[in-house]
Design an enzyme around this catalytic site. Structure first.
Site, PDB file in Angstrom:
ATOM      1  N   ASN A   1     -60.632  41.131  32.256  1.00 50.55           N
ATOM      2  CA  ASN A   1     -59.483  41.980  32.561  1.00 50.55           C
ATOM      3  C   ASN A   1     -58.366  41.189  33.227  1.00 50.55           C
ATOM      4  O   ASN A   1     -58.610  40.322  34.061  1.00 50.55           O
ATOM      5  CB  ASN A   1     -59.905  43.121  33.498  1.00 50.55           C
ATOM      6  CG  ASN A   1     -58.742  44.033  33.840  1.00 50.55           C
ATOM      7  OD1 ASN A   1     -58.115  44.607  32.961  1.00 50.55           O
ATOM      8  ND2 ASN A   1     -58.437  44.165  35.125  1.00 50.55           N
ATOM      9  N   VAL A   2     -57.123  41.515  32.834  1.00 50.70           N
ATOM     10  CA  VAL A   2     -55.936  41.037  33.532  1.00 50.70           C
ATOM     11  C   VAL A   2     -55.202  42.287  34.005  1.00 50.70           C
ATOM     12  O   VAL A   2     -54.739  43.084  33.182  1.00 50.70           O
ATOM     13  CB  VAL A   2     -55.021  40.200  32.618  1.00 50.70           C
ATOM     14  CG1 VAL A   2     -53.862  39.627  33.430  1.00 50.70           C
ATOM     15  CG2 VAL A   2     -55.801  39.087  31.940  1.00 50.70           C
ATOM     16  N   GLY A   3     -55.136  42.499  35.306  1.00 54.36           N
ATOM     17  CA  GLY A   3     -54.536  43.716  35.842  1.00 54.36           C
ATOM     18  C   GLY A   3     -53.605  43.419  37.003  1.00 54.36           C
ATOM     19  O   GLY A   3     -53.554  42.297  37.518  1.00 54.36           O
ATOM     20  N   ILE A   4     -52.839  44.440  37.409  1.00 58.33           N
ATOM     21  CA  ILE A   4     -51.943  44.331  38.561  1.00 58.33           C
ATOM     22  C   ILE A   4     -52.516  45.202  39.681  1.00 58.33           C
ATOM     23  O   ILE A   4     -52.617  46.426  39.531  1.00 58.33           O
ATOM     24  CB  ILE A   4     -50.523  44.816  38.234  1.00 58.33           C
ATOM     25  CG1 ILE A   4     -49.945  44.043  37.045  1.00 58.33           C
ATOM     26  CG2 ILE A   4     -49.619  44.690  39.454  1.00 58.33           C
ATOM     27  CD1 ILE A   4     -49.574  42.624  37.339  1.00 58.33           C
ATOM     28  N   TYR A   5     -52.921  44.582  40.769  1.00 55.71           N
ATOM     29  CA  TYR A   5     -53.481  45.288  41.920  1.00 55.71           C
ATOM     30  C   TYR A   5     -52.905  44.651  43.184  1.00 55.71           C
ATOM     31  O   TYR A   5     -52.676  43.450  43.230  1.00 55.71           O
ATOM     32  CB  TYR A   5     -55.013  45.190  41.934  1.00 55.71           C
ATOM     33  CG  TYR A   5     -55.642  45.504  40.605  1.00 55.71           C
ATOM     34  CD1 TYR A   5     -55.763  46.821  40.162  1.00 55.71           C
ATOM     35  CD2 TYR A   5     -56.073  44.483  39.763  1.00 55.71           C
ATOM     36  CE1 TYR A   5     -56.318  47.104  38.923  1.00 55.71           C
ATOM     37  CE2 TYR A   5     -56.624  44.764  38.531  1.00 55.71           C
ATOM     38  CZ  TYR A   5     -56.740  46.076  38.111  1.00 55.71           C
ATOM     39  OH  TYR A   5     -57.272  46.361  36.878  1.00 55.71           O
ATOM     40  N   ARG A   6     -52.705  45.447  44.187  1.00 56.29           N
ATOM     41  CA  ARG A   6     -52.133  44.899  45.411  1.00 56.29           C
ATOM     42  C   ARG A   6     -53.191  44.093  46.166  1.00 56.29           C
ATOM     43  O   ARG A   6     -54.373  44.443  46.174  1.00 56.29           O
ATOM     44  CB  ARG A   6     -51.587  46.028  46.280  1.00 56.29           C
ATOM     45  CG  ARG A   6     -52.628  46.855  46.992  1.00 56.29           C
ATOM     46  CD  ARG A   6     -52.008  48.097  47.592  1.00 56.29           C
ATOM     47  NE  ARG A   6     -52.775  48.617  48.711  1.00 56.29           N
ATOM     48  CZ  ARG A   6     -52.621  49.829  49.217  1.00 56.29           C
ATOM     49  NH1 ARG A   6     -51.735  50.659  48.697  1.00 56.29           N
ATOM     50  NH2 ARG A   6     -53.326  50.222  50.268  1.00 56.29           N
TER      51      ARG A   6
ATOM     52  N   HIS B   1     -59.970  51.854  37.114  1.00 53.87           N
ATOM     53  CA  HIS B   1     -59.423  50.674  36.462  1.00 53.87           C
ATOM     54  C   HIS B   1     -60.534  49.674  36.164  1.00 53.87           C
ATOM     55  O   HIS B   1     -61.620  49.722  36.751  1.00 53.87           O
ATOM     56  CB  HIS B   1     -58.368  50.024  37.350  1.00 53.87           C
ATOM     57  CG  HIS B   1     -57.099  50.815  37.440  1.00 53.87           C
ATOM     58  ND1 HIS B   1     -56.005  50.388  38.164  1.00 53.87           N
ATOM     59  CD2 HIS B   1     -56.723  52.003  36.890  1.00 53.87           C
ATOM     60  CE1 HIS B   1     -55.027  51.270  38.062  1.00 53.87           C
ATOM     61  NE2 HIS B   1     -55.445  52.261  37.300  1.00 53.87           N
TER      62      HIS B   1
ATOM     63  N   GLU C   1     -46.080  52.546  48.692  1.00 50.00           N
ATOM     64  CA  GLU C   1     -46.527  52.508  47.302  1.00 50.00           C
ATOM     65  C   GLU C   1     -45.492  53.051  46.319  1.00 50.00           C
ATOM     66  O   GLU C   1     -44.455  53.581  46.702  1.00 50.00           O
ATOM     67  CB  GLU C   1     -47.842  53.281  47.146  1.00 50.00           C
ATOM     68  CG  GLU C   1     -49.082  52.422  47.315  1.00 50.00           C
ATOM     69  CD  GLU C   1     -49.275  51.437  46.151  1.00 50.00           C
ATOM     70  OE1 GLU C   1     -48.505  51.496  45.168  1.00 50.00           O
ATOM     71  OE2 GLU C   1     -50.186  50.597  46.243  1.00 50.00           O
TER      72      GLU C   1
END
Length: 488
Positions: A161-166, A183, A274
């Site tokens: 997986n390539v994801g955007i998470y803080r 996710h 957020e």
């Protein structure tokens, strides 16, 4: 042509007049957060921002913000003219999405391997971190492509997986992370902790914009973000193997951090301003132990301001949320015309469809809520007829005001799942959801006084073109130097 790396896209933005170089000296706080918020007020053609004169830092430290923070920049990401309308960008995104998968291009080395730090790591000394909003609980890396894999099937390229998470910078060599359960990274962490194993992870900062956009897309669990990025950019996406994690990394990144999520260990994380426009509060979240940092010479730290919409994240996650929902719905219902899920990452979605029979639109709305993305989002779904453009809110409001009957067209689903960041959820992760059916009733649902609808006069389209051409010529005339203006 694809952009080979982050710097190539910055150059394109500069060439198109979409990169504003701030040469005056700035302080990390409050200047950077304030500028990130202010640029969002400049409208649909707002530029990206580039800062390289930062108080307290030697020359060579630079920060870029608002890279995809306008429809103009989003169009340039797709290599389309910067004034391309949203609807055209949507259907071009759909066309490219359908080219998936495009096999990747594996590289032996990468520019970010130019500098490597694996001992005495101090993230605070290496990079100019700053708080975006006043009450953030600390410094955040909020626009990194975060890579992880399924430890039950570690050789599956698609399940990587390539994801955007803080990620909160909590110490010299450790981070906090918020893996939303629905996710892919949440699934990866759950599987790793069931095995009582740490989860290898990498954060790639300052990537070219296509992989960053796709990292924020709700792909299916076994669909590769790299193969989708290749489809969107029109050629094989370049990746390189991580030295310590073995994960596949974006070749063109400015900075890469490798480490592992420590199994079954939690620490307080947050609060953080957020994308919902609210602070998320503090919760116990997993932590990342950093093992190595790699970066280019004079790396550019990319950051993303987020807060009350619209901000960069709303542009970045707009069409790449709409398109997978569109594709997944169209697989079930070929009658789907278009999907607008641009609002707060799809917490509200608008769907236009042809109606097959009475009650059909309600089924469409319920199906949207059971897509992979809809399970955690799609709190409010508005369904409209095919003659209503879901990207034109004037038309949507017209449909709601004339075709929606609250006593018959409201479907309420109690205690449904939602991402924990929704500030209206109670408890976090649970909310009521609803479908608003704003379509004209059809047999066997015969009710209301829906006579033959008005249609535009026959030559409307031709006259629209005539008027647009005249308006363009008038604009060009007004931009001439005064002495060159033709007589009226």
């Amino acid at each position: 042509m694809a952009y080979k790396d982050f710097r190539a896209f910055l150059q394109r933005l500069r060439d198109e007049g979409q990169l504003l170089h701030i040469k005056q000296q700035v302080r990390l706080e409050p200047d950077l957060g304030s500028a990130g918020r202010a640029v969002t007020r400049l409208g649909a053609n707002a530029p990206a921002l580039f800062f390289d004169n930062i108080y307290g830092y030697k020359q060579g430290k630079a920060i870029a913000m608002n890279i995809i923070g306008s429809w103009a920049n989003h169009a340039l990401m797709l290599n389309m003219p910067k004034h391309t309308p949203i609807k055209e960008q949507f259907f071009e995104f759909v066309r490219r999405w359908e080219q998936f998968p495009v096999p990747v291009k594996r590289m032996d080395n990468a520019p970010f391997y130019e500098h490597e730090v694996s001992k005495n790591i101090n993230l605070f000394e290496m990079f100019p971190f700053f708080r975006l909003n006043d009450y953030d609980g600390g410094f955040y890396i909020d626009k990194a492509c975060i890579i992880s894999k399924d430890l039950d099937d570690p050789d599956s390229f698609g399940k990587q997986n390539v994801g955007i998470y803080r990620a909160q910078v909590k110490g010299k060599n450790h981070l906090g992370i918020q893996p939303v359960p629905m996710h892919d990274i949440g699934i990866h962490l759950r599987k790793a902790e069931e095995r009582n194993e740490n989860l290898p992870i990498a954060l790639a900062i300052g990537c070219e914009p296509v992989i960053t956009t796709i990292a924020g897309s709700p792909l299916l669990y076994d669909q590769s973000e790299y193969e989708m990025a290749g489809a969107i950019q029109g050629e094989a996406y370049p990746i390189v193997r991580g030295k310590r994690t073995g994960l596949d990394l974006p070749w063109g990144a400015e900075i890469v951090i490798e480490g592992e999520v420590i199994a079954r260990k939690r620490e307080p994380e947050g609060p953080f301003g957020e994308f919902t426009g609210s602070y998320s509060g503090g919760r116990n979240m997993p932590i990342i132990e950093v093992h190595a940092v790699y970066h280019r010479e004079n790396p550019i730290l990319e950051d993303l301001y987020l807060g009350t919409p619209w901000t960069e994240i709303d542009y970045m996650l707009a069409l790449n949320t709409c398109v997978p929902l569109y594709q997944q719905l169209k697989d079930a219902f070929p009658e789907i015309i278009a999907v607008n899920a641009m609002y707060t990452h799809g917490l509200l979605a608008i769907i236009s469809t042809r109606t097959r029979y009475g009650g059909f639109a309600k089924a469409v709305g319920l199906r949207a809520m059971t897509t992979p993305h809809g399970l955690g989002y799609c709190k409010i779904v508005i369904v409209v007829d095919e003659d209503v453009d879901p990207f034109d809110l004037n038309q949507v409001m017209w449909a709601l005001s004339t075709r929606f009957a609250p006593s018959k067209d409201l479907v309420l689903i109690p205690n449904a799942s939602i991402l924990p960041l929704d500030p209206s959820a109670e408890p976090a992760g649970i909310t009521h959801k609803m479908v608003l059916d704003a379509t004209i009733p059809v047999d066997p649902d015969i009710r209301g006084e829906f006579a033959q609808p008005l249609t535009p006069p026959a030559a409307t389209d031709q006259w629209e073109k005539i008027l647009r051409d005249l308006l363009q010529k008038n604009t060009e005339r007004c931009n001439l130097p005064h002495e060159n203006l033709p007589p009226l």
